[in-house]
Design an enzyme around this catalytic site. Sequence first.
Site, PDB file in Angstrom:
ATOM      1  N   GLY A   8       0.813  -1.407  -0.011  1.00 35.99           N
ATOM      2  CA  GLY A   8       0.016   0.170   0.050  1.00 35.99           C
ATOM      3  C   GLY A   8       0.855   1.530   0.342  1.00 35.99           C
ATOM      4  O   GLY A   8       0.754   2.488   0.914  1.00 35.99           O
ATOM      5  N   TYR A 156     -15.363  -1.870   9.388  1.00 31.41           N
ATOM      6  CA  TYR A 156     -13.640  -1.490   8.952  1.00 31.41           C
ATOM      7  C   TYR A 156     -13.686  -2.137  10.173  1.00 31.41           C
ATOM      8  O   TYR A 156     -12.200  -2.238  10.575  1.00 31.41           O
ATOM      9  CB  TYR A 156     -13.707   0.038   8.978  1.00 31.41           C
ATOM     10  CG  TYR A 156     -12.808   0.453   8.621  1.00 31.41           C
ATOM     11  CD1 TYR A 156     -11.481   0.195   7.540  1.00 31.41           C
ATOM     12  CD2 TYR A 156     -11.555   0.942  10.006  1.00 31.41           C
ATOM     13  CE1 TYR A 156     -10.105   0.275   8.084  1.00 31.41           C
ATOM     14  CE2 TYR A 156     -10.441   1.641  10.115  1.00 31.41           C
ATOM     15  CZ  TYR A 156      -9.044   1.534   8.888  1.00 31.41           C
ATOM     16  OH  TYR A 156      -8.416   1.791   8.755  1.00 31.41           O
TER      17      TYR A 156
END
Length: 252
Positions: A8, A156
């Site tokens: 990422g 999340y």
Amino acid sequence: MGQALVTGARRGIGKAIALALGSAGFDVAVADVEAGEDLQAVAKELKGMGRKAAAIKADIGDLGSHARVLDEAEAAIGPLTTLVNNAGVSVMSRGDLLDVTTESYDRCQSVNARGTFFLTQAFAKRLLKVKSTDHRSIITITSANATAVSIARGEYCMSKAAASMMSKLFASRLSDEGIGVYEIQPGFIETDMTAPSKAKYDALIDNGLTVVKRFGQPAEVGRIALTLASGLLPYTVGQPIQVDGGLLTVRY
């Protein structure tokens, strides 16, 4: 210093960690699900520091790709000593916890928990096959939401809580092997991901939501990741480092 793979890494926290590692002497392979100009630019910046670097396309939710990603990284920069699990996804849409869809839930779990777990497992197995005098480490970027409830992003929160437990588990398993496993829990960090809600949280921060009354910067997370990767936090086993300006500090 060593050879690191940062997932990422095309922007935000991942990019800042990659550059912090590179500035301190690490060779760095940067990986991202989008391997376009942004990721290539990070690799180019690392090479400009005199470091070995590579840009690798990687969807960590695809478990079958993990061996290929690790192979590409090692072919480019040498045997890896450090893994930074930064790649992650947010919810597909914020809303009522009662309206969370299976698609959004599964997406968060697939990348943030399942993909991160099995990439860490694959990396750890490689480390155990090679003896090294370098400090070897696994650093996972979770979130303040591993602890703090955000009911508009329940799926999340659950995935980051799972990643937090994963870090403790691997820390316990790998401690006797001389491998440091660490967790960083960022709070409000100024990135593209937090941009849509920044105005809302700026107001809350001004009214005391955090002790330090500002958003954090990706470079600040980068410095902490470098500290961990350099082995400068000895005699610790999986404790979360809360980089949150005091968001999770209990006050009354």
